[in-house]
Design a protein around this motif. Structure first.
Motif, PDB file in Angstrom:
ATOM      1  N   PHE A  35       0.002  -5.346  18.419  1.00  0.00           N
ATOM      2  CA  PHE A  35      -1.257  -4.951  17.766  1.00  0.00           C
ATOM      3  C   PHE A  35      -1.044  -3.654  16.995  1.00  0.00           C
ATOM      4  N   GLU A  36      -1.619  -3.604  15.800  1.00  0.00           N
ATOM      5  CA  GLU A  36      -1.562  -2.404  14.956  1.00  0.00           C
ATOM      6  C   GLU A  36      -2.952  -2.014  14.479  1.00  0.00           C
ATOM      7  N   VAL A  37      -3.177  -0.721  14.393  1.00  0.00           N
ATOM      8  CA  VAL A  37      -4.349  -0.173  13.712  1.00  0.00           C
ATOM      9  C   VAL A  37      -3.809   0.446  12.431  1.00  0.00           C
ATOM     10  N   LEU A  38      -4.367   0.079  11.290  1.00  0.00           N
ATOM     11  CA  LEU A  38      -3.979   0.672  10.010  1.00  0.00           C
ATOM     12  C   LEU A  38      -5.156   1.480   9.490  1.00  0.00           C
ATOM     13  N   ASP A  39      -4.940   2.771   9.367  1.00  0.00           N
ATOM     14  CA  ASP A  39      -5.974   3.742   9.028  1.00  0.00           C
ATOM     15  C   ASP A  39      -5.921   4.067   7.541  1.00  0.00           C
ATOM     16  N   PHE A  40      -7.010   3.750   6.841  1.00  0.00           N
ATOM     17  CA  PHE A  40      -7.127   4.049   5.414  1.00  0.00           C
ATOM     18  C   PHE A  40      -8.277   5.022   5.202  1.00  0.00           C
ATOM     19  N   PRO A  41      -7.988   6.328   5.225  1.00  0.00           N
ATOM     20  CA  PRO A  41      -9.052   7.309   4.965  1.00  0.00           C
ATOM     21  C   PRO A  41      -9.671   7.058   3.587  1.00  0.00           C
ATOM     22  N   SER A  42     -10.973   7.301   3.503  1.00  0.00           N
ATOM     23  CA  SER A  42     -11.658   7.084   2.235  1.00  0.00           C
ATOM     24  C   SER A  42     -12.849   8.021   2.106  1.00  0.00           C
ATOM     25  N   ASN A  43     -13.052   8.487   0.903  1.00  0.00           N
ATOM     26  CA  ASN A  43     -14.216   9.315   0.617  1.00  0.00           C
ATOM     27  C   ASN A  43     -15.393   8.437   0.184  1.00  0.00           C
ATOM     28  N   VAL A  70       0.858  -1.187   0.000  1.00  0.00           N
ATOM     29  CA  VAL A  70       0.000   0.000   0.000  1.00  0.00           C
ATOM     30  C   VAL A  70       0.894   1.236   0.000  1.00  0.00           C
ATOM     31  N   LYS A  71       0.277   2.405  -0.017  1.00  0.00           N
ATOM     32  CA  LYS A  71       1.049   3.655   0.018  1.00  0.00           C
ATOM     33  C   LYS A  71       0.735   4.427   1.286  1.00  0.00           C
ATOM     34  N   ASP A  72       1.794   4.918   1.930  1.00  0.00           N
ATOM     35  CA  ASP A  72       1.572   5.752   3.109  1.00  0.00           C
ATOM     36  C   ASP A  72       1.035   7.103   2.653  1.00  0.00           C
ATOM     37  N   ARG A  73       0.708   7.970   3.593  1.00  0.00           N
ATOM     38  CA  ARG A  73       0.047   9.224   3.234  1.00  0.00           C
ATOM     39  C   ARG A  73       0.905  10.128   2.365  1.00  0.00           C
ATOM     40  N   LYS A  74       2.206   9.858   2.291  1.00  0.00           N
ATOM     41  CA  LYS A  74       3.108  10.658   1.449  1.00  0.00           C
ATOM     42  C   LYS A  74       3.383   9.975   0.115  1.00  0.00           C
ATOM     43  N   GLY A  75       2.737   8.812  -0.108  1.00  0.00           N
ATOM     44  CA  GLY A  75       2.882   8.119  -1.382  1.00  0.00           C
ATOM     45  C   GLY A  75       4.009   7.101  -1.432  1.00  0.00           C
ATOM     46  N   VAL A  76       4.648   6.816  -0.307  1.00  0.00           N
ATOM     47  CA  VAL A  76       5.735   5.845  -0.250  1.00  0.00           C
ATOM     48  C   VAL A  76       5.153   4.438  -0.108  1.00  0.00           C
ATOM     49  N   ALA A  77       5.681   3.515  -0.904  1.00  0.00           N
ATOM     50  CA  ALA A  77       5.205   2.122  -0.867  1.00  0.00           C
ATOM     51  C   ALA A  77       5.535   1.470   0.475  1.00  0.00           C
ATOM     52  N   VAL A  78       4.531   0.802   1.037  1.00  0.00           N
ATOM     53  CA  VAL A  78       4.688   0.102   2.314  1.00  0.00           C
ATOM     54  C   VAL A  78       4.196  -1.336   2.128  1.00  0.00           C
ATOM     55  N   PRO A  79       5.117  -2.307   2.128  1.00  0.00           N
ATOM     56  CA  PRO A  79       4.671  -3.698   2.041  1.00  0.00           C
ATOM     57  C   PRO A  79       4.032  -4.119   3.363  1.00  0.00           C
ATOM     58  N   LEU A  80       2.843  -4.683   3.290  1.00  0.00           N
ATOM     59  CA  LEU A  80       2.142  -5.072   4.515  1.00  0.00           C
ATOM     60  C   LEU A  80       2.806  -6.249   5.221  1.00  0.00           C
ATOM     61  N   LYS A  81       3.791  -6.870   4.568  1.00  0.00           N
ATOM     62  CA  LYS A  81       4.544  -7.918   5.268  1.00  0.00           C
ATOM     63  C   LYS A  81       5.331  -7.330   6.441  1.00  0.00           C
ATOM     64  N   LEU A  82       5.454  -6.008   6.495  1.00  0.00           N
ATOM     65  CA  LEU A  82       6.064  -5.356   7.660  1.00  0.00           C
ATOM     66  C   LEU A  82       5.263  -5.637   8.930  1.00  0.00           C
ATOM     67  N   TYR A  83       3.986  -6.004   8.764  1.00  0.00           N
ATOM     68  CA  TYR A  83       3.111  -6.261   9.901  1.00  0.00           C
ATOM     69  C   TYR A  83       2.935  -7.762  10.168  1.00  0.00           C
ATOM     70  N   ALA A  84       3.806  -8.577   9.582  1.00  0.00           N
ATOM     71  CA  ALA A  84       3.773 -10.011   9.859  1.00  0.00           C
ATOM     72  C   ALA A  84       4.013 -10.230  11.352  1.00  0.00           C
ATOM     73  N   ASN A  85       3.361 -11.221  11.901  1.00  0.00           N
ATOM     74  CA  ASN A  85       3.450 -11.559  13.331  1.00  0.00           C
ATOM     75  C   ASN A  85       2.784 -10.538  14.237  1.00  0.00           C
ATOM     76  N   GLU A  86       1.954  -9.683  13.669  1.00  0.00           N
ATOM     77  CA  GLU A  86       1.173  -8.733  14.458  1.00  0.00           C
ATOM     78  C   GLU A  86      -0.304  -8.929  14.145  1.00  0.00           C
ATOM     79  N   VAL A  87      -1.139  -8.618  15.125  1.00  0.00           N
ATOM     80  CA  VAL A  87      -2.582  -8.597  14.921  1.00  0.00           C
ATOM     81  C   VAL A  87      -2.918  -7.208  14.406  1.00  0.00           C
ATOM     82  N   VAL A  88      -3.676  -7.142  13.317  1.00  0.00           N
ATOM     83  CA  VAL A  88      -3.919  -5.866  12.643  1.00  0.00           C
ATOM     84  C   VAL A  88      -5.415  -5.600  12.510  1.00  0.00           C
ATOM     85  N   LEU A  89      -5.805  -4.364  12.815  1.00  0.00           N
ATOM     86  CA  LEU A  89      -7.173  -3.907  12.583  1.00  0.00           C
ATOM     87  C   LEU A  89      -7.104  -2.861  11.476  1.00  0.00           C
TER      88      LEU A  89
END
Length: 155
Positions: free
Chosen positions: A57-65, A9-28
């Motif tokens: 534990f992580e919360v991943l926030d995806f703003p959406s219109n 996915v892309k962070d709010r500045k447009g940088v690519a973030v592989p969600l595998k960074l959150y492996a071994n974590e519980v994510v909402l």
């Protein structure tokens, strides 16, 4: 794709973030909006994040219109509002579309695993440590019910 860990996915500045960074974590994963009747849930999400983050534990926030057009402004404006108003510290990503042909890859995957169009802001998807979507919650689901599922996955 076998899990969310296969998605970038892309962070709010447009940088690519592989969600595998959150492996071994519980994510909402949450589709949020700043002008929704559910916007005060940012405070509850921050409380969960603060309480369980050190336990994986992580919360991943995806703003959406989508679906309600309740998230105007730029990614930076949304971020500043959330920090200033609710003191949020969890990761916030670039605004995404959650429905239709132009839906973000992550949301196509989430709604494939937990079927149904997203009809309200603050729909939540709970993901286990190996990246599998294990639950979906509507905006009106009590936070205590979500917390119960989170603690079970962290155990």
């Amino acid at each position: 794709m076998n899990s969310i860990h296969d998605i970038t996915v892309k962070d709010r500045k447009g940088v690519a973030v592989p969600l595998k960074l959150y492996a071994n974590e519980v994510v909402l994963i949450v589709n949020t909006a700043t002008k929704s009747s559910f916007t005060p849930q940012y405070a509850d999400l921050q409380a969960l994040y603060k309480k369980y983050h050190a336990q994986g534990f992580e919360v991943l926030d995806f703003p959406s219109n989508q679906p309600t057009k309740s998230c105007p402004g730029t990614d930076e404006m949304v971020h500043q509002f959330c920090k200033d108003t609710y003191g949020t510290e969890f990761p916030r990503f670039k605004k995404v579309k959650v429905n239709g042909n132009e839906a973000d890859t992550l949301y196509k995957y989430l709604t494939e695993k937990q079927p149904g169009e997203i009809t309200e802001d603050f729909t939540k998807f709970l993901v286990n440590k190996i990246g599998k979507v294990v639950a979906r919650f509507g905006a009106s689901t009590p936070m205590s019910e979500i917390e119960e599922k989170i603690t079970a996955l962290l155990a």
